[in-house]
Design an enzyme around this catalytic site. Structure first.
Site, short mmCIF file in Angstrom:
data_model
loop_
_atom_site.label_atom_id
_atom_site.label_comp_id
_atom_site.label_asym_id
_atom_site.label_seq_id
_atom_site.Cartn_x
_atom_site.Cartn_y
_atom_site.Cartn_z
N THR A 198 -0.51 -7.29 -5.30
CA THR A 198 -0.71 -6.35 -4.21
C THR A 198 -1.71 -5.29 -4.60
O THR A 198 -1.84 -4.93 -5.76
CB THR A 198 0.62 -5.69 -3.79
OG1 THR A 198 0.38 -4.78 -2.72
CG2 THR A 198 1.26 -4.93 -4.94
N ARG A 199 -2.44 -4.79 -3.59
CA ARG A 199 -3.33 -3.65 -3.77
C ARG A 199 -3.01 -2.59 -2.74
O ARG A 199 -3.74 -1.61 -2.59
CB ARG A 199 -4.80 -4.06 -3.62
CG ARG A 199 -5.12 -4.89 -2.41
CD ARG A 199 -6.61 -5.09 -2.21
NE ARG A 199 -7.09 -4.34 -1.06
CZ ARG A 199 -7.05 -4.80 0.19
NH1 ARG A 199 -6.55 -6.00 0.45
NH2 ARG A 199 -7.52 -4.07 1.18
N HIS A 203 6.28 -2.16 1.59
CA HIS A 203 7.28 -1.70 2.56
C HIS A 203 8.41 -2.73 2.62
O HIS A 203 8.49 -3.63 1.78
CB HIS A 203 6.62 -1.50 3.92
CG HIS A 203 5.46 -0.53 3.89
ND1 HIS A 203 5.65 0.82 3.73
CD2 HIS A 203 4.12 -0.74 3.94
CE1 HIS A 203 4.47 1.42 3.70
NE2 HIS A 203 3.53 0.51 3.83
N HIS A 206 7.56 -6.46 2.46
CA HIS A 206 7.16 -6.95 1.14
C HIS A 206 8.39 -7.16 0.25
O HIS A 206 8.47 -8.13 -0.50
CB HIS A 206 6.19 -5.98 0.47
CG HIS A 206 4.97 -5.70 1.27
ND1 HIS A 206 4.82 -4.56 2.02
CD2 HIS A 206 3.84 -6.42 1.46
CE1 HIS A 206 3.64 -4.58 2.62
NE2 HIS A 206 3.02 -5.70 2.30
N ARG A 292 -0.52 -14.68 3.48
CA ARG A 292 -1.57 -14.80 4.50
C ARG A 292 -2.80 -13.99 4.09
O ARG A 292 -2.68 -12.86 3.67
CB ARG A 292 -1.03 -14.31 5.84
CG ARG A 292 -1.97 -14.48 7.01
CD ARG A 292 -1.38 -13.90 8.27
NE ARG A 292 -2.20 -14.15 9.43
CZ ARG A 292 -3.28 -13.46 9.77
NH1 ARG A 292 -3.65 -12.44 9.00
NH2 ARG A 292 -3.98 -13.75 10.85
N ARG A 451 -35.38 18.29 -2.23
CA ARG A 451 -34.49 18.50 -1.07
C ARG A 451 -33.31 17.54 -1.13
O ARG A 451 -32.18 17.90 -0.77
CB ARG A 451 -35.27 18.31 0.23
CG ARG A 451 -36.19 19.47 0.58
CD ARG A 451 -36.75 19.32 1.99
NE ARG A 451 -37.66 20.39 2.35
CZ ARG A 451 -37.28 21.58 2.84
NH1 ARG A 451 -35.98 21.84 3.00
NH2 ARG A 451 -38.19 22.48 3.18
#
Length: 572
Positions: A198-199, A203, A206, A292, A451
């Site tokens: 996971t990244r 919840h 999961h 998925r 600039r």
């Protein structure tokens, strides 16, 4: 554990005696040194600790071509993502990089000497073919954007010898090498381990997915989130790890453990899924969950998915005989409110009511301080997310006012700060062009390069202040589209950015110029004046366009306040 690493042997390059370390360290002092990018640091760490077994270094040309075209190293071993040490022509010349040359690989953050590479070859990659074969070829794919914009023109192949580990100061107790994690599994008696990649924050869905996977395989769960480089815009790993730690007690006693992976993701979808499986094999997992759109970057600007939802599962299934790790495929989980359970979407009977909250909707609720239901996430998880993602009313922002000298932008900036101070709620900072130039850029002139440097400094200060919750109002001339875009990009990484084009006509600015700058420039007595000998590139991406010949300062400030109010920056 009974399962062997990918490739058969764990290539732990730290497994050697102290005398060899001292010998390498002494040699390194006199060798040329190459400072590594963030991605290269992540890759090197996983080469050194065995996470990338069977690799013992960065890919030679023959290995690179094999991986690029056939997902295989030159010896036939399965490998899906090229691991390259990219260098520039200047670095090749400066360090005399050539076959047989030994180069020290150095941490650019603290100058720590990490390893010595013995150069096998130096070659120019076919980036177009790499983009097509590895990532699918869409020029909007983040890995292809990185390949074209950030990866240097030459690759250096060669084996490495470890000197020291990269230093980490966060979550040290959760950063295990493959050898350490394997030893921990053996100590616990875990022989069947399901790894979960996971990244993102986790919840309830999961948690249900991983528990189902573990029970279906009579195994334990390894939650191994990526804490190296992920997709731009992802939630920072500090927040995510706090979420994982908060979630862990929600697992059945003794079922799950947490370990961090210092991986630089490529978001390569199917190929990345194969790569992740090889890495988890090295870390001692016997099973790996692929869900998925595994490791997919989502959609391009036309709303088209970069990969199909189950392309990753299909590719991994096609090479499972070479992987030697069991794949646990899972579809998306959905909530059934009438039963208060989660279930894979493909198992839900037709007509049964389901509920879901997308990532976009979750971010909206966090941003606006709206409720997040307990059926979606646990209260302790939501608490962590709210701490790191305060609602708009508590967030900082930067207003960049750009326009000609004497356009009225400074007057607008001062009036806007007074209005914000009157409303309260957050500190405000005023960065007037001339004032900031005197304090931060006194050595700079008014050439295009100077600039651009001046605006970059303003953007840096604004980004740091607005990230901390302040309202920043900056009013440089900012005549160049490229430097304005860089300022927006920098500030938007951590805060909110609004560009206001003060489009007061040049003729009006000249006619009312009490300082006489335009006149001096037209007489050739002054250079670098925008509107005379420098062009003002009219913004095409302004959030608001105003004109002091058509609206009063008070009216313009009110327009800016209305934009901020419409996006939730002020309380109800």
């Amino acid at each position: 554990m009974a399962n062997t690493p990918h490739g058969g042997v764990l290539k732990d390059l730290f497994a050697r005696d102290a005398a060899k370390h001292d010998e390498l360290l002494n040699e390194a002092q006199s060798l040329p040194k190459l400072k590594l990018s963030d991605r290269q640091l992540c890759d090197l760490e996983l080469i050194l600790n065995g996470g990338f077994s069977p690799l013992e270094g960065f890919l030679s040309e023959k290995d690179y071509i094999g991986v690029r075209d056939n997902m295989a190293l030159a010896d036939g071993s399965l490998w899906a993502i090229p691991i390259n040490l990219d260098v520039s022509k200047d670095e090749i010349d400066k360090l005399s990089i050539a076959p047989g040359r030994r180069i020290v690989l150095q941490d650019s953050r603290d100058d720590n000497l990490l390893a010595i590479i013995t150069v096998e070859d130096v070659y120019q990659p076919d980036k177009a073919l790499e983009a097509k074969n590895v990532f699918g070829g869409d020029p909007e794919h983040p890995a292809i954007v990185y390949l074209n914009e950030s990866v240097k023109d030459y690759y250096v192949g060669g084996k490495v010898q470890a000197i020291s580990r990269p230093f980490h100061y966060d979550y040290v107790g959760l950063r295990h090498t493959p050898a350490e994690l394997r030893a921990e599994f053996a100590k616990l008696g875990w022989t069947r381990v399901v790894a979960f990649q996971t990244r993102n924050p986790m919840h309830r869905a999961h948690r249900e997915l991983t528990v189902r996977a573990a029970r279906s395989q009579r195994a334990n769960v390894l939650i191994q989130p990526v804490v190296g480089l992920t997709k731009p815009g992802d939630i920072d790993h500090f927040t995510r790890v706090r979420v994982y730690k908060a979630l862990l007690p929600r697992y059945p006693n003794g079922m799950a453990t947490l370990s961090l992976l210092p991986l630089a993701m490529r978001m390569g979808g199917p190929r990345e899924a194969v790569w992740h499986a090889c890495i988890r094999k090295n870390y001692g997992a016997s099973h790996f969950i692929i869900g998925r759109d595994h490791a997919g970057p989502g959609k391009n600007s036309k709303g088209v998915d970069f990969y199909g939802p189950y392309d990753a599962q299909t590719l991994v299934e096609s090479v499972k005989d070479k992987l030697d790790i069991e794949i646990v495929p899972f579809q998306m989980m959905t909530y059934l409110p009438d039963k208060d359970i989660y279930m894979p979407k493909d198992e839900v009977p037709e007509g049964v009511k389901t509920l879901d909250i997308s990532g976009t909707e979750l971010r909206r609720r966090l941003r606006l301080g709206l409720p997040i239901p307990e059926w979606f996430s646990y209260p302790e998880v939501v608490k962590v997310l709210r701490e790191s993602n305060p609602p708009r009313v508590s967030q900082g922002f930067t207003i960049l006012l750009s326009g000609y000298h004497n356009s009225g932008k400074d007057s607008i900036a001062r009036a806007l700060q007074v209005t914000l101070n009157q409303q309260g709620g957050r500190p405000s900072t005023l960065l007037l062009g001339d004032q900031v130039r005197a304090e931060l850029s006194s050595e700079l002139g008014f050439t295009r390069e100077d600039r651009e440097k001046h605006l970059a400094r303003i953007a840096f200060v604004a980004a740091e202040l607005s990230k901390a919750g302040a309202a920043v109002i900056a009013s440089p001339t900012a005549p160049f589209a490229s430097s304005r875009a860089e300022a927006r990009k920098l500030i938007s990484k951590s805060s909110n950015f609004f560009l206001v084009h003060v489009a007061t006509p040049l003729e009006h600015c000249k006619a009312n110029d009490q300082q006489g700058l335009f006149k001096l420039a037209e007489e050739g007595k002054l250079t670098g004046v925008v509107g005379v000998d420098q062009e003002y590139e009219t913004p095409t991406d302004a959030d608001l366009v105003v004109d002091t010949t058509k609206s009063s300062v008070r009216e313009i400030v009110h327009e800016i306040i209305l934009i901020l109010e419409s996006q939730g920056f002020f309380g109800a």
